[in-house]
Design an enzyme around this catalytic site. Structure first.
Site, PDB file in Angstrom:
ATOM      1  N   ARG A   1       4.071   6.109   3.694  1.00 44.66           N
ATOM      2  CA  ARG A   1       5.080   5.368   3.154  1.00 44.66           C
ATOM      3  C   ARG A   1       5.847   4.824   3.838  1.00 44.66           C
ATOM      4  NH1 ARG A   1       3.774   5.584  -2.294  1.00 44.66           N
ATOM      5  NH2 ARG A   1       1.990   7.312  -2.673  1.00 44.66           N
TER       6      ARG A   1
ATOM      7  N   GLU B   1      -1.913   5.049   5.123  1.00 42.41           N
ATOM      8  CA  GLU B   1      -1.402   5.876   6.139  1.00 42.41           C
ATOM      9  C   GLU B   1      -0.113   6.555   6.041  1.00 42.41           C
ATOM     10  OE1 GLU B   1      -1.247   3.865  10.044  1.00 42.41           O
ATOM     11  OE2 GLU B   1      -3.711   3.656  10.227  1.00 42.41           O
TER      12      GLU B   1
ATOM     13  N   LEU C   1       8.995   0.097   0.458  1.00 44.36           N
ATOM     14  CA  LEU C   1       8.183  -1.043   0.477  1.00 44.36           C
ATOM     15  C   LEU C   1       6.741  -0.757   0.415  1.00 44.36           C
ATOM     16  CD1 LEU C   1       9.893  -2.199   4.076  1.00 44.36           C
ATOM     17  CD2 LEU C   1      10.475  -3.066   1.674  1.00 44.36           C
ATOM     18  N   THR C   2       5.739  -1.838   0.151  1.00 44.72           N
ATOM     19  CA  THR C   2       4.586  -1.203  -0.204  1.00 44.72           C
ATOM     20  C   THR C   2       3.750  -0.219   0.645  1.00 44.72           C
ATOM     21  OG1 THR C   2       4.285  -3.348  -1.028  1.00 44.72           O
ATOM     22  CG2 THR C   2       2.263  -2.175  -0.838  1.00 44.72           C
ATOM     23  N   PRO C   3       3.242   1.082   0.106  1.00 42.92           N
ATOM     24  CA  PRO C   3       2.815   1.867   0.901  1.00 42.92           C
ATOM     25  C   PRO C   3       1.330   1.292   1.346  1.00 42.92           C
ATOM     26  CG  PRO C   3       2.586   2.398  -1.531  1.00 42.92           C
ATOM     27  CD  PRO C   3       3.573   1.199  -1.413  1.00 42.92           C
TER      28      PRO C   3
ATOM     29  N   ASP D   1      -4.569  -7.293  15.900  1.00 40.85           N
ATOM     30  CA  ASP D   1      -4.096  -7.883  14.607  1.00 40.85           C
ATOM     31  C   ASP D   1      -2.787  -8.781  14.545  1.00 40.85           C
ATOM     32  OD1 ASP D   1      -4.306  -8.023  11.555  1.00 40.85           O
ATOM     33  OD2 ASP D   1      -3.281  -6.217  11.166  1.00 40.85           O
TER      34      ASP D   1
END
EC number: 2.7.11.1
Length: 467
Positions: A177, A175, A170-172, A279
């Site tokens: 992976r 912070e 998934l998109t790193p 968030d």
């Protein structure tokens, strides 16, 4: 609307699953003690996911972190909402490359992290290799470099050493992976791994260890491989943003109210423990079905929030509350505003309540290239958009002339709307009176007049929805 529809068509033509709104803020607190505490446990670099993370970590872990807590069972699969896996707790509190929803930050040092690619179908993911699954539209060249102090190869090696089989990358974020994986035999449970050399990864995991609520993501374990921290999290079918993208229409009101109530229940629990999520957005609401909903991604969380004051800048530009955008005093009710934006998005999709400020090439410019950290001017532009969109009256600003929101932005108040009257931009939803009142209360401009999450759960609309 036409621009939004064209943008959505372009995204679909390109096959983009990455969220438009996955970017958020991260600011490193000055004088943080977190690094010293974490180095003793995992020798990780002292970087914080969002301003205030150090205080939060120390508040809930006075005796130091414990590693590898007993596994906790994640929520079962449920019918009603279909889709692939979603990351329950992917790092936000930073900026994800290539996304449209952008971040804001102030003068503090930035510590960026990113959101995940939306998941593909399970049948596709299970056919992928152990060492590296399909990255979707993520650029392998960009993905190979360090993220959160760890390269892709190092993170994948740590996962294999811990006996996890990687299904999909998934998109790193900066912070660390993020992977979808299956756990060790014999259970081989599907989970999400967050692997990084960042202190904030451990701080978030240690916070999640202290939380136990049906509407808050469950942490299964915290593992270490050398200097790397591996948080093992529950895997959900999809996040709310992905679900809306797939159905491509507004949610039915009863379903939207069911999800809104679950979000408010999770927030009420957090706020009772003096923790602000900071968030709340569709990407951080995870679902197995409308009755199985949780809040994830606590990289921007702060605590203890004991009284209104400025706790630092964090979150996502389009969903941040007015008081946070103004860098004024705030409390846990900042999350209620963000939950209101989420509720609007469910009921109005694909329309957004507050678009992000225009970039250097205009509002229609496609997000591309490296991520961009936005500053005070971007927060100010976004706040002006909120004021103009809602036509906020001068009497709806905080009464104190020294409040930053009042001092710096009251002169931009609207004059064509009566104070405390309904927002005209919400009228297009044509909601029943109770639902309309709920949404207006969540989007109260002055947080001092905004109800708490616990108070909103007593709203009659939820009794009607469950009846």
């Amino acid at each position: 609307m036409e621009r939004a529809a064209e943008r959505l068509a372009r995204q679909r033509a390109r096959g983009l699953w990455r969220s438009r709104f996955a970017c958020c803020v991260a600011a490193e607190p000055s004088g943080s003690r977190l690094g010293q505490s974490v180095r003793g446990a995992a020798a990780a670099p002292a970087r914080c996911a969002a301003e205030g993370s150090a205080d939060l970590y120390l508040a809930v872990n006075n005796e130091g972190p414990e590693v590898a807590p007993p596994a906790r069972t994640g929520p079962p699969d449920a019918d009603g909402i279909e889709g692939g896996a979603a990351v329950a707790g992917n790092e936000q509190g930073g900026v994800a490359a290539g996304n449209e929803r952008r971040a804001a930050t102030g003068d503090e040092k930035e510590s960026a992290s990113g959101g995940e690619n939306e998941s593909e179908s399970e049948s596709e993911s299970e056919s992928e290799s152990e060492s590296g699954a399909d990255d979707g539209d993520w650029d392998d060249d960009d993905d190979a470099g360090p993220a959160g102090g760890v390269t892709r190869e190092e993170a994948e090696g740590a996962a294999r050493a811990l006996n996890f089989r990687i299904i999909r990358r998934l998109t790193p974020g900066s912070e660390g992976r993020v992977f979808e994986a299956t756990g060790p035999a014999p259970a081989q449970e599907h989970v999400v791994l967050k692997i990084g050399a960042s202190a904030s990864t451990l701080a978030e995991a240690m916070l999640l260890r202290t939380l136990d609520h049906a509407n808050v993501v469950k942490l299964k374990a915290v593992l270490f491989h050398g200097e790397l921290v591996c948080a093992v999290l529950a895997r959900y079918r999809e996040d709310l943003h992905t679900h809306l993208w797939k159905i491509d229409r507004p949610m039915a009101l009863p379903t939207a109210l069911q999800v809104t109530r679950a979000v408010l229940q999770g927030l009420a629990y957090l706020h009772s423990r003096r923790i602000a999520h900071r968030d709340v957005k569709t990407e951080n609401v995870f679902l197995n079905g409308p009755g199985d909903v949780c809040l994830g991604d606590f990289g921007a969380a702060h605590g203890p929030v004991t009284e209104p004051r400025y706790y630092g800048l964090a979150g996502t530009l389009e969903t941040n509350s007015p008081e946070l955008l103004a860098r004024a005093r705030y409390d846990c009710r900042t999350d209620v505003w963000s939950a209101g934006v989420v509720a609007y998005e469910m009921l109005a999709y694909p329309r957004a309540l507050f678009d992000s400020p225009a970039g250097p090439q205009g509002e229609d410019a496609e997000a591309s290239g490296p991520p961009t950290i936005l500053g005070d001017r971007d927060c100010a532009r976004q706040l002006l958009r909120v004021i103009r969109r809602l036509a906020v009256h001068a009497e709806e600003f905080p009464p104190s002339p020294t409040d930053r929101l009042t001092r710096n932005f009251k002169r931009h108040a609207a004059t064509g709307r009566e104070p405390h009257s309904p927002y005209r931009c919400l009228a297009v939803l044509r909601l029943p009176c109770d639902a309309d009142r709920l949404l207006h209360q969540m989007l109260t401009f002055d947080f001092r007049a905004r109800p708490t999450a616990a108070e909103l759960l007593e709203h009659p609309v939820f009794g009607a929805a469950s009846g």
